[in-house]
Scaffold this motif. Sequence first.
Motif, PDB file in Angstrom:
ATOM      1  N   LEU A 269      20.112  16.390  39.201  1.00 54.87           N
ATOM      2  CA  LEU A 269      21.316  15.558  39.284  1.00 54.87           C
ATOM      3  C   LEU A 269      20.940  14.162  39.803  1.00 54.87           C
ATOM      4  O   LEU A 269      21.378  13.139  39.267  1.00 54.87           O
ATOM      5  CB  LEU A 269      22.327  16.234  40.215  1.00 54.87           C
ATOM      6  N   THR A 273      21.312  10.696  37.825  1.00 52.09           N
ATOM      7  CA  THR A 273      22.163   9.682  38.449  1.00 52.09           C
ATOM      8  C   THR A 273      21.398   8.371  38.583  1.00 52.09           C
ATOM      9  O   THR A 273      21.922   7.291  38.276  1.00 52.09           O
ATOM     10  CB  THR A 273      22.639  10.163  39.845  1.00 52.09           C
ATOM     11  N   LEU A 400      28.706  13.763  37.345  1.00 55.19           N
ATOM     12  CA  LEU A 400      27.816  12.605  37.233  1.00 55.19           C
ATOM     13  C   LEU A 400      28.531  11.313  37.642  1.00 55.19           C
ATOM     14  O   LEU A 400      27.967  10.474  38.348  1.00 55.19           O
ATOM     15  CB  LEU A 400      27.304  12.470  35.796  1.00 55.19           C
TER      16      LEU A 400
END
Length: 581
Positions: A269, A273, A400
């Motif tokens: 993640l 990102t 997100l």
Amino acid sequence: MCGIIGIKGNNATEKAFFGLKILEYRGYDSWGVAYPSNNGFSVTKKVGHISNSEPFSSGSNIAIGHTRWATHGNVSEKNAHPHLSMDGKIALVHNGIVENFAEIKKSLIEKGFIFKSDTDSEVIVNLIQEKMKSENSFEEAVRKSLLEIEGSFAIVAVHLGDDKLVCARNGSPLVLGFGDSYFVASDATAFIGETKKVYFLNDNEMVVISLEPKVFDISSGKEISFETKELTWNFEQAQKGQYPHFMLKEISEQSKTLNLAVEQPKEKLDELTSLLKSSEKIFLIGCGTSYHACIAGSYFFSNAGLHVETVLASEFQRVENFLNEKTLIVALSQSGETADLLCAIKSAKKKGAKIASIVNVMDSSLMRISDVSLLMNAGPEICVLSTKSYTSQLAILLLLAYSIAGKANEAKQLVKETASKIELLISSSESEMESLAEKLADKKNIFIIGRGEAFPAALESALKIKEVSYIHAEGFAGAELKHGTIALIEEGTPAIVLCTPETRAEVLSNAIEMKSRGALIIGVDSKEHSEFDFNIIVPNCGNADIISLAIPIQLLAYYLALKKGLDPDKPRNLAKSVTVK
Ligand code: F6R
């Protein structure tokens, strides 16, 4: 887009039969099974669904099978696979498209070959027969043939007297399974009840399954080493269980799958990102339902201060000139095998763009080509219609978007709260949607409007209704109707109005415009409105409202199909995992 299977081991025919039933979601206009017997190949081919047929046993330790979604040649027994070579000694199943089939066929006809079907696949099996004259093994004849084929393929081939399966992949998925028997199939769910130990073939790889499988590079013919892995999905997930259809099962699973969608590994993640934050240009791409999730994603990102462009994967060429090393492509796909999407991704990669994906099927082609992937964790989606994978995509896109603002935990909280509200919504709205379906089942057109995030929800709702009930449905941004389509509204035309608190006032005006022209207004909102002829109440889920808007319409689409006597899991002309362009 066609399911193929090959078995080497005990009860091969029964296992092929069983696997084909599971693979049927990939194509279901006809099917066939072949196995070697004393008098050559024994071949059974039928038009229609394999699920309506009884399995049979043969005593053979080798069998291959195919369930078809027609590309070259109409739906008929002669075009169903397996295809035999002209001399009857080779049997083959194929998934994909041979682009240069016309020229190979012409040269084989000049050499005296006679073709029985209109398919491109029969060209491969006859080409192998021709190569057998000059090559000293079946596998070399297969390999040399594949070198001449342009296009995409996953094949499994058998030669009489050779106790082996030869299979290969280029562009169409193929996975090996290692259990009491060896399996090869378009999708591991076909044998997941037998083994979870698998090897996903890469493009340009060929496998010879004799005593034990050996993997070769098609171009060089050199053997290559490979490592197996364990699947995380299980057999029960690929079964209907207590549900009458996979569609209802998968709609009902969404409270669970939403929770799983936001449980992403932190490092993945964070990686995505930071790519989102550092890239100069970002494109969100997908097809069908996944594209609708992309549009929603662009709204979520915009709220987080990030501009992204959404492009239909099949129209991606339009933006190719704008790609470079500082571009990020975020590709959305349930299957990870959609040809239009893979084609776009491959050309973006050539331009140096970074590839991120949100995908459901582990080790799918999309996942393997991506620099970073987030898995949806939704489990197998067997119904041809995307339902749970759509809401999982939305949940991950929300995660997100929040993550860009450093608020990933808030997104998780939001999605978890939404998931528990959804659970109640599904159980409370089933009978209501069933009776609404009764009222709408004989309508010719349904219009759906929404503004803001409810606009992609309107597009998706229309797709769900039309693909499963065959009622023409169109989704619009609320304001667009008056720019043309309002001309189609007449007395009794059903119009579904999707509301969110932010867009309510404006979309209500659009609803009233339609009502004044005779439309039957079905409103979906967290509160009732007297302007609506039918109120569908959904919970208020804040920034995740688009998820709750999806649920009643998925159920409505399901019940519309049932009211019209249609099979919701297998709508006509469709197949899951569209592996042709
Ligand atoms: C609609 C549907 C299709 C898929 C599309 C893309 O219910 O299932 O529109 O969304 O074919 O498929 P994936 O997501 O596998 O790339």
